[in-house]
Design a protein around this motif. Structure first.
Motif, PDB file in Angstrom:
ATOM      1  N   GLU A   1       0.819  -1.215   0.000  1.00 25.76           N
ATOM      2  CA  GLU A   1       0.000   0.000   0.000  1.00 25.76           C
ATOM      3  C   GLU A   1       0.854   1.266   0.000  1.00 25.76           C
ATOM      4  OE1 GLU A   1      -3.286   0.301  -0.452  1.00 25.76           O
ATOM      5  OE2 GLU A   1      -3.268  -1.861  -0.774  1.00 25.76           O
ATOM      6  N   TYR A   2       1.982   1.250   0.695  1.00 26.34           N
ATOM      7  CA  TYR A   2       2.889   2.404   0.724  1.00 26.34           C
ATOM      8  C   TYR A   2       3.341   2.748  -0.692  1.00 26.34           C
ATOM      9  CZ  TYR A   2       6.842   5.365   2.044  1.00 26.34           C
ATOM     10  OH  TYR A   2       7.709   6.410   2.184  1.00 26.34           O
ATOM     11  N   TYR A   3       3.789   1.740  -1.409  1.00 25.65           N
ATOM     12  CA  TYR A   3       4.280   1.990  -2.759  1.00 25.65           C
ATOM     13  C   TYR A   3       3.147   2.259  -3.747  1.00 25.65           C
ATOM     14  CZ  TYR A   3       9.029   1.138  -1.357  1.00 25.65           C
ATOM     15  OH  TYR A   3      10.253   1.240  -0.749  1.00 25.65           O
ATOM     16  N   ARG A   4       1.990   1.688  -3.528  1.00 24.17           N
ATOM     17  CA  ARG A   4       0.850   1.989  -4.410  1.00 24.17           C
ATOM     18  C   ARG A   4       0.440   3.453  -4.256  1.00 24.17           C
ATOM     19  NH1 ARG A   4      -3.892  -2.184  -4.142  1.00 24.17           N
ATOM     20  NH2 ARG A   4      -4.502  -1.012  -5.967  1.00 24.17           N
ATOM     21  N   ARG A   5       0.436   3.961  -3.016  1.00 25.06           N
ATOM     22  CA  ARG A   5       0.090   5.368  -2.793  1.00 25.06           C
ATOM     23  C   ARG A   5       1.142   6.290  -3.398  1.00 25.06           C
ATOM     24  NH1 ARG A   5      -1.007   3.323   2.316  1.00 25.06           N
ATOM     25  NH2 ARG A   5       0.908   4.231   3.100  1.00 25.06           N
ATOM     26  N   ALA A   6       2.392   5.844  -3.421  1.00 25.48           N
ATOM     27  CA  ALA A   6       3.478   6.674  -3.944  1.00 25.48           C
ATOM     28  C   ALA A   6       3.568   6.632  -5.465  1.00 25.48           C
ATOM     29  CB  ALA A   6       4.811   6.226  -3.347  1.00 25.48           C
ATOM     30  N   ALA A   7       2.972   5.626  -6.075  1.00 20.34           N
ATOM     31  CA  ALA A   7       3.066   5.474  -7.534  1.00 20.34           C
ATOM     32  C   ALA A   7       2.226   6.541  -8.233  1.00 20.34           C
ATOM     33  CB  ALA A   7       2.581   4.085  -7.947  1.00 20.34           C
ATOM     34  N   THR A   8       2.783   7.085  -9.315  1.00 19.20           N
ATOM     35  CA  THR A   8       2.076   8.068 -10.127  1.00 19.20           C
ATOM     36  C   THR A   8       2.186   7.657 -11.584  1.00 19.20           C
ATOM     37  OG1 THR A   8       4.042   9.432 -10.419  1.00 19.20           O
ATOM     38  CG2 THR A   8       2.633   9.940  -8.508  1.00 19.20           C
ATOM     39  N   GLU A   9       1.338   8.166 -12.405  1.00 18.23           N
ATOM     40  CA  GLU A   9       1.421   7.851 -13.835  1.00 18.23           C
ATOM     41  C   GLU A   9       2.740   8.308 -14.454  1.00 18.23           C
ATOM     42  OE1 GLU A   9      -0.445   5.802 -15.647  1.00 18.23           O
ATOM     43  OE2 GLU A   9      -1.474   5.435 -13.759  1.00 18.23           O
ATOM     44  N   PRO A  10       3.216   9.542 -14.172  1.00 21.04           N
ATOM     45  CA  PRO A  10       4.513   9.937 -14.739  1.00 21.04           C
ATOM     46  C   PRO A  10       5.659   9.029 -14.279  1.00 21.04           C
ATOM     47  CG  PRO A  10       3.333  11.875 -13.985  1.00 21.04           C
ATOM     48  CD  PRO A  10       2.570  10.672 -13.500  1.00 21.04           C
ATOM     49  N   GLY A  11       5.641   8.650 -13.003  1.00 15.62           N
ATOM     50  CA  GLY A  11       6.679   7.759 -12.499  1.00 15.62           C
ATOM     51  C   GLY A  11       6.584   6.383 -13.128  1.00 15.62           C
ATOM     52  N   HIS A  12       5.382   5.935 -13.348  1.00 11.20           N
ATOM     53  CA  HIS A  12       5.143   4.645 -13.989  1.00 11.20           C
ATOM     54  C   HIS A  12       5.746   4.642 -15.395  1.00 11.20           C
ATOM     55  CE1 HIS A  12       2.902   0.942 -14.757  1.00 11.20           C
ATOM     56  NE2 HIS A  12       2.514   1.458 -15.898  1.00 11.20           N
ATOM     57  N   ALA A  13       5.494   5.688 -16.148  1.00  9.45           N
ATOM     58  CA  ALA A  13       6.013   5.779 -17.517  1.00  9.45           C
ATOM     59  C   ALA A  13       7.539   5.898 -17.513  1.00  9.45           C
ATOM     60  CB  ALA A  13       5.392   6.969 -18.228  1.00  9.45           C
ATOM     61  N   GLU A  14       8.072   6.712 -16.603  1.00  4.47           N
ATOM     62  CA  GLU A  14       9.524   6.922 -16.541  1.00  4.47           C
ATOM     63  C   GLU A  14      10.262   5.638 -16.182  1.00  4.47           C
ATOM     64  OE1 GLU A  14      12.635   9.467 -13.858  1.00  4.47           O
ATOM     65  OE2 GLU A  14      10.746  10.428 -14.402  1.00  4.47           O
ATOM     66  N   ALA A  15       9.650   4.830 -15.326  1.00  2.00           N
ATOM     67  CA  ALA A  15      10.276   3.578 -14.908  1.00  2.00           C
ATOM     68  C   ALA A  15      10.201   2.515 -15.999  1.00  2.00           C
ATOM     69  CB  ALA A  15       9.618   3.064 -13.637  1.00  2.00           C
ATOM     70  N   GLY A  16       9.426   2.778 -17.023  1.00  2.12           N
ATOM     71  CA  GLY A  16       9.310   1.825 -18.119  1.00  2.12           C
ATOM     72  C   GLY A  16       8.390   0.666 -17.814  1.00  2.12           C
ATOM     73  N   HIS A  17       7.557   0.815 -16.808  1.00  9.80           N
ATOM     74  CA  HIS A  17       6.609  -0.243 -16.489  1.00  9.80           C
ATOM     75  C   HIS A  17       5.687  -0.477 -17.675  1.00  9.80           C
ATOM     76  CE1 HIS A  17       7.057   0.684 -11.952  1.00  9.80           C
ATOM     77  NE2 HIS A  17       8.115   0.072 -12.444  1.00  9.80           N
ATOM     78  N   GLY A  18       5.354  -1.692 -17.901  1.00  5.13           N
ATOM     79  CA  GLY A  18       4.522  -2.048 -19.031  1.00  5.13           C
ATOM     80  C   GLY A  18       5.325  -2.383 -20.267  1.00  5.13           C
ATOM     81  N   ALA A  19       6.652  -2.309 -20.175  1.00  7.69           N
ATOM     82  CA  ALA A  19       7.514  -2.573 -21.329  1.00  7.69           C
ATOM     83  C   ALA A  19       7.348  -3.999 -21.822  1.00  7.69           C
ATOM     84  CB  ALA A  19       8.974  -2.298 -20.987  1.00  7.69           C
ATOM     85  N   LEU A  20       7.086  -4.932 -20.932  1.00  7.36           N
ATOM     86  CA  LEU A  20       6.908  -6.330 -21.350  1.00  7.36           C
ATOM     87  C   LEU A  20       5.676  -6.476 -22.253  1.00  7.36           C
ATOM     88  CD1 LEU A  20       7.743  -8.269 -18.071  1.00  7.36           C
ATOM     89  CD2 LEU A  20       9.161  -8.000 -20.093  1.00  7.36           C
ATOM     90  N   ASP A  21       4.685  -5.638 -22.018  1.00  7.61           N
ATOM     91  CA  ASP A  21       3.482  -5.676 -22.847  1.00  7.61           C
ATOM     92  C   ASP A  21       3.770  -5.235 -24.292  1.00  7.61           C
ATOM     93  OD1 ASP A  21       2.000  -6.572 -20.716  1.00  7.61           O
ATOM     94  OD2 ASP A  21       1.389  -4.567 -20.119  1.00  7.61           O
ATOM     95  N   HIS A  22       4.806  -4.436 -24.488  1.00 10.91           N
ATOM     96  CA  HIS A  22       5.143  -3.949 -25.828  1.00 10.91           C
ATOM     97  C   HIS A  22       5.746  -5.037 -26.701  1.00 10.91           C
ATOM     98  CE1 HIS A  22       4.179   0.097 -24.626  1.00 10.91           C
ATOM     99  NE2 HIS A  22       5.027   0.014 -23.613  1.00 10.91           N
ATOM    100  N   ASP A  23       6.227  -6.121 -26.072  1.00 15.21           N
ATOM    101  CA  ASP A  23       6.864  -7.200 -26.825  1.00 15.21           C
ATOM    102  C   ASP A  23       5.851  -8.162 -27.440  1.00 15.21           C
ATOM    103  OD1 ASP A  23       9.322  -6.180 -26.175  1.00 15.21           O
ATOM    104  OD2 ASP A  23       9.608  -7.510 -24.457  1.00 15.21           O
ATOM    105  N   ARG A  24       4.603  -8.054 -27.077  1.00 10.38           N
ATOM    106  CA  ARG A  24       3.592  -8.991 -27.574  1.00 10.38           C
ATOM    107  C   ARG A  24       3.195  -8.695 -28.982  1.00 10.38           C
ATOM    108  NH1 ARG A  24      -0.425  -9.618 -22.445  1.00 10.38           N
ATOM    109  NH2 ARG A  24       1.187 -10.102 -21.001  1.00 10.38           N
TER     110      ARG A  24
END
Length: 88
Positions: A65-88
């Motif tokens: 919950e601590y990290y979920r509250r700290a997560a933001t959309e800009p941070g999500h994009a900057e971290a490259g999250h979702g990159a595995l989905d781009h390989d499909r």
């Protein structure tokens, strides 16, 4: 061989042992540094406020919950999250 690491913490003057994955201990230590709390104080807080049956489960949920509250959309994009989905 277990991937769990045991450590002792003191809660309300009593010592107790917790078994968490190394990544969970690392995350908990990072939260303590960010919040200026000792491991004992943070675990005591979780113990007082948890809804989960065990302290260990309460700590895992607190970390999540601590990290979920700290997560933001800009941070999500900057971290490259979702990159595995781009390989499909």
């Amino acid at each position: 061989m277990s991937t769990l690491v045991s450590r002792n913490v003191t809660l309300s003057g009593r010592r107790t042992s917790l078994r968490l994955e190394r990544a969970m201990w690392d995350a908990l230590e990072e939260i303590c540094l960010r919040e200026g709390l000792s491991m004992h104080d943070l675990c005591a807080h979780v113990d007082r406020t948890r809804a989960e049956r065990t302290l260990t489960a309460g700590i895992r949920v607190y970390i999540l919950e601590y990290y979920r509250r700290a997560a933001t959309e800009p941070g999500h994009a900057e971290a490259g999250h979702g990159a595995l989905d781009h390989d499909r």
